[in-house]
Design a protein around this motif. Structure first.
Motif, PDB file in Angstrom:
ATOM      1  N   LEU A   1       0.823  -1.222   0.000  1.00  0.00           N
ATOM      2  CA  LEU A   1       0.000   0.000   0.000  1.00  0.00           C
ATOM      3  C   LEU A   1       0.855   1.270   0.000  1.00  0.00           C
ATOM      4  CD1 LEU A   1      -2.732  -1.018   2.601  1.00  0.00           C
ATOM      5  CD2 LEU A   1      -3.177  -0.334   0.238  1.00  0.00           C
TER       6      LEU A   1
ATOM      7  N   HIS B   1      -7.171  -8.272   6.329  1.00  0.00           N
ATOM      8  CA  HIS B   1      -7.050  -7.989   4.897  1.00  0.00           C
ATOM      9  C   HIS B   1      -5.901  -8.811   4.280  1.00  0.00           C
ATOM     10  CE1 HIS B   1      -7.706  -5.746   1.267  1.00  0.00           C
ATOM     11  NE2 HIS B   1      -6.442  -5.354   1.227  1.00  0.00           N
TER      12      HIS B   1
ATOM     13  N   CYS C   1      -5.320  -9.591   0.546  1.00  0.00           N
ATOM     14  CA  CYS C   1      -3.991  -9.236   0.027  1.00  0.00           C
ATOM     15  C   CYS C   1      -2.994 -10.312   0.462  1.00  0.00           C
ATOM     16  CB  CYS C   1      -3.585  -7.850   0.530  1.00  0.00           C
ATOM     17  SG  CYS C   1      -2.124  -7.214  -0.279  1.00  0.00           S
TER      18      CYS C   1
ATOM     19  N   CYS D   1      -6.573  -8.455  -6.064  1.00  0.00           N
ATOM     20  CA  CYS D   1      -6.678  -7.014  -6.332  1.00  0.00           C
ATOM     21  C   CYS D   1      -8.028  -6.651  -6.970  1.00  0.00           C
ATOM     22  CB  CYS D   1      -5.533  -6.536  -7.213  1.00  0.00           C
ATOM     23  SG  CYS D   1      -3.918  -6.805  -6.446  1.00  0.00           S
TER      24      CYS D   1
ATOM     25  N   CYS E   1     -10.477  -6.135  -4.270  1.00  0.00           N
ATOM     26  CA  CYS E   1      -9.974  -5.415  -3.096  1.00  0.00           C
ATOM     27  C   CYS E   1     -10.657  -4.060  -2.933  1.00  0.00           C
ATOM     28  CB  CYS E   1      -8.461  -5.225  -3.243  1.00  0.00           C
ATOM     29  SG  CYS E   1      -7.754  -4.291  -1.895  1.00  0.00           S
TER      30      CYS E   1
ATOM     31  N   VAL F   1      -8.441  -0.924  -3.812  1.00  0.00           N
ATOM     32  CA  VAL F   1      -7.706  -0.971  -5.078  1.00  0.00           C
ATOM     33  C   VAL F   1      -7.366   0.419  -5.630  1.00  0.00           C
ATOM     34  CG1 VAL F   1      -9.714  -1.277  -6.626  1.00  0.00           C
ATOM     35  CG2 VAL F   1      -7.473  -2.241  -7.234  1.00  0.00           C
TER      36      VAL F   1
ATOM     37  N   CYS G   1      -4.323   1.973  -3.853  1.00  0.00           N
ATOM     38  CA  CYS G   1      -3.134   1.137  -3.671  1.00  0.00           C
ATOM     39  C   CYS G   1      -2.160   1.229  -4.849  1.00  0.00           C
ATOM     40  CB  CYS G   1      -3.571  -0.316  -3.492  1.00  0.00           C
ATOM     41  SG  CYS G   1      -2.165  -1.417  -3.237  1.00  0.00           S
TER      42      CYS G   1
ATOM     43  N   LEU H   1       4.460  -5.525  -6.345  1.00  0.00           N
ATOM     44  CA  LEU H   1       3.691  -6.681  -6.838  1.00  0.00           C
ATOM     45  C   LEU H   1       4.219  -7.211  -8.162  1.00  0.00           C
ATOM     46  CD1 LEU H   1      -0.162  -6.606  -6.404  1.00  0.00           C
ATOM     47  CD2 LEU H   1       1.565  -7.971  -5.274  1.00  0.00           C
TER      48      LEU H   1
HETATM   49 FE1  SF4 Z   1      -3.237  -5.816  -1.845  1.00  0.00          FE
HETATM   50 FE2  SF4 Z   1      -3.232  -3.456  -3.058  1.00  0.00          FE
HETATM   51 FE3  SF4 Z   1      -3.957  -5.650  -4.391  1.00  0.00          FE
HETATM   52 FE4  SF4 Z   1      -5.533  -4.652  -2.501  1.00  0.00          FE
HETATM   53  S1  SF4 Z   1      -4.991  -3.672  -4.449  1.00  0.00           S
HETATM   54  S2  SF4 Z   1      -5.018  -6.825  -2.798  1.00  0.00           S
HETATM   55  S3  SF4 Z   1      -4.042  -3.904  -1.013  1.00  0.00           S
HETATM   56  S4  SF4 Z   1      -1.929  -5.201  -3.555  1.00  0.00           S
END
Ligand code: SF4
Length: 235
Positions: free
Chosen positions: A159, A193, A198, A205, A208, A211, A214, A219
């Motif tokens: 994040l 979470h 995550c 994602c 999420c 999203v 973030c 990643l």
């Molecule tokens: Fe994790 Fe960010 Fe993907 Fe959400 S958007 S699952 S916080 S990496």
């Protein structure tokens, strides 16, 4: 330059505020998943949960706490017998050593009770800020800091809430961004979470709730590493 840094800090704080809000909406009831009936039981369960799932710890602690009812019981237990009693949680020899050292100190210095002060707790053998914050927050509702476990480390990095890798430094970054009255629920919501959305290997994602907030730091590199690993295994 100073102006730009200030503007960036302001943006980070705004984004963090939204993350705190979204997590509260998504997981209003997230809490510590270890079962306990007292701060002492949570302390022991947290030591056992290192490198082990909460489910496994929960499957063993009811019988364990029926057998060993106090810090003195653990301190005076036969160490080989205690090792066998906690064996399913892994690393059972070092966990038994930590539990017995910590319980001896509780008996000698605190009349067998868990101290309610973070500085005193972290003086106990095997107890770091993660465990102390967990016990004080979940069992006593005291906001002494933010629990930085493996999930919080990973999710906070993705994040972009921290660039640190040392848990104490990660915690310092997070407590600057999160209001103190949210430290306890924020810790459990971020853990939740990380555990269910995550995740380490396969973050969800698309589903999420965070999203748009973030930057998904790291990643892409994690994905490439996983592909390379899978490729070398297939050869
Ligand atoms: Fe994790 Fe960010 Fe993907 Fe959400 S958007 S699952 S916080 S990496």
């Amino acid at each position: 330059m100073a102006k730009q840094r200030k503007a960036k800090r302001g943006k980070d704080a705004e984004r963090a505020e939204l993350i705190v809000q979204r997590l509260a909406e998504a997981y209003p009831d997230a809490r510590c998943e270890l079962k306990f009936r007292s701060p002492f039981q949570l302390l022991i369960a947290t030591i056992l949960s290192a490198q082990c799932t909460d489910e496994r710890v929960n499957s063993l602690t009811p019988a364990l706490f029926r057998k060993y009812r106090s810090a003195r019981d653990f301190a005076e237990a036969d160490s080989k017998e205690l090792e066998q009693d906690i064996k399913p949680t892994g690393f059972f020899r070092s966990k038994a050593r930590s539990i017995q050292a910590c319980c001896r100190e509780l008996v000698e210095r605190h009349s067998g009770k868990v101290p309610t002060d973070l500085d005193e707790m972290v003086k106990l053998t095997g107890i770091g800020r993660k465990t102390a914050n967990m016990v004080l927050g979940a069992a006593l509702g005291k906001a002494t800091g933010i629990v930085v476990d493996t999930h919080v480390r990973r999710v906070a990095a993705r994040l972009g809430l921290t660039r640190q890798t040392d848990p104490d430094k990660i915690e310092q970054d997070l407590i600057k961004l999160v209001p103190q009255d949210q430290w306890v629920p924020f810790s459990f919501r971020l853990i939740h979470h990380g555990r269910y959305c995550c995740t380490a290997r396969n973050p969800q994602c698309e589903q999420c709730k965070l999203v748009e907030l973030c930057p998904k730091i790291g990643l892409a590199a994690e994905g490439k590493r996983a592909k390379r690993k899978a490729g070398s295994r297939a050869k």
